[in-house]
Design an enzyme around this catalytic site. Structure first.
Site, short mmCIF file in Angstrom:
data_model
loop_
_atom_site.label_atom_id
_atom_site.label_comp_id
_atom_site.label_asym_id
_atom_site.label_seq_id
_atom_site.Cartn_x
_atom_site.Cartn_y
_atom_site.Cartn_z
CE LYS A 234 -3.79 -2.48 2.17
NZ LYS A 234 -4.36 -2.95 3.43
CD GLN B 181 -3.18 -4.54 6.76
OE1 GLN B 181 -3.07 -3.59 5.99
NE2 GLN B 181 -3.81 -5.65 6.44
CG ASP C 259 -9.85 -0.15 5.08
OD1 ASP C 259 -9.97 -0.48 3.88
OD2 ASP C 259 -9.48 -0.95 5.96
#
Length: 288
Positions: free
Chosen positions: A58, A102, A125
């Site tokens: 990413k 994450q 996200d």
């Protein structure tokens, strides 16, 4: 479709590349107009090898798109309270426009509490309850990235959803549940299934669109795919294996995503697009 034909592959890699190029152009426009580059903060608890790899990937994509990335690595023993403090601090930081936690974070972390510490305007996200509600009600907000990528793929391949039966196999808060809401918003008739669904095969056999997102290799048998159906395999298991038995499904589906190269690249592309959008919103930039 006869059994001798093979499905068309839905090329997520190429579509994601085009999306990232568009995000890069938008990021450059923001930087030129404001002197500030969009910035994505990535928080990782511990050193799980797969998570470390994802974060590095990413970061590399951010660099290509002209998006700053800020990496916050926390020790594995970090508590939920400590993680919440970090996320709240990033939410208050005007130099950070998007936040990615994450996951998984580890069994000792209350992930839901951690997600809710992310300000909704920086939830690129799409993991907070507010983002899910906005997605479900068709209000402004950020989509969960993998569901958002799936919808972009379906749109790119002109898949008609109105009136069609979409079967979602999986019910996670960041994939199965939200993709069902997005399909419903496109007037599909949505059936949710999961690992405890009885007679899963008979339900899948009726589906015009199958979204496999349960995390079990080859759970969906190729012979259960309705001839001419569209198959989205969002599963990723060891050995580059999806949740669908690809080789047999290939002879029955009309369209199918490969693993890898289908849904995965789209997830990152949506993340970057939403980071740029978040930056534009926070900096008061109107983009075409």
């Amino acid at each position: 479709m006869s059994r001798t034909q093979t499905a068309q592959l839905m090329d997520g890699t190429s579509l994601a590349r085009r999306m990232i190029e568009e995000s890069a152009a938008n990021a450059a426009d923001i930087t030129r107009r404001t002197g500030t580059s969009p910035c994505l903060a990535t928080v990782l608890v511990g050193e799980d090898p797969a998570s470390v790899t994802y974060v590095r990937m990413k970061q590399a994509r951010c660099a290509k798109a002209g998006i700053k990335s800020r990496y916050i690595g926390l020790p594995a023993e970090t508590t939920t309270a400590e993680l919440i403090d970090v996320l709240a601090g990033l939410s208050d930081d005007p130099e950070v426009h998007g936040i990615l936690l994450q996951h998984p974070c580890g069994p000792h972390i209350d992930e839901r509490a951690a997600f809710e510490a992310i300000a909704p305007e920086k939830d690129v996200d799409g993991v907070t309850m507010q983002s899910f509600a906005a997605m479900s009600f068709g209000l402004p907000g950020f989509m969960s990235c993998t569901p958002g990528g799936i919808m972009r793929l379906l749109e790119a391949y002109d898949v008609e959803l109105a009136g069609k039966l979409a079967v979602v196999v999986g019910r996670s808060a960041i994939l199965g549940k939200p993709v069902g809401m997005l399909l419903l918003a496109k007037n599909a008739t949505v059936t949710y299934c999961h690992s405890r669904t009885e007679d899963l095969s008979s339900i899948v056999q009726e589906a015009d669109v199958v979204v496999a997102a349960v995390g079990r290799p080859r759970l969906i048998r190729g012979e259960d795919i309705k001839p001419g159906a569209v198959v989205i395999d969002a599963g990723y298991n060891p050995g580059n294996t999806g949740d669908v038995d690809f080789d047999t499904a290939l002879t029955r589906a009309r369209l199918i995503t490969p693993v890898p190269g289908g849904v995965g690249p789209m997830t990152i592309a949506v993340l970057l697009a939403q980071t740029v959008e978040a930056a534009a919103n926070q900096l008061g930039i109107q983009q075409s």
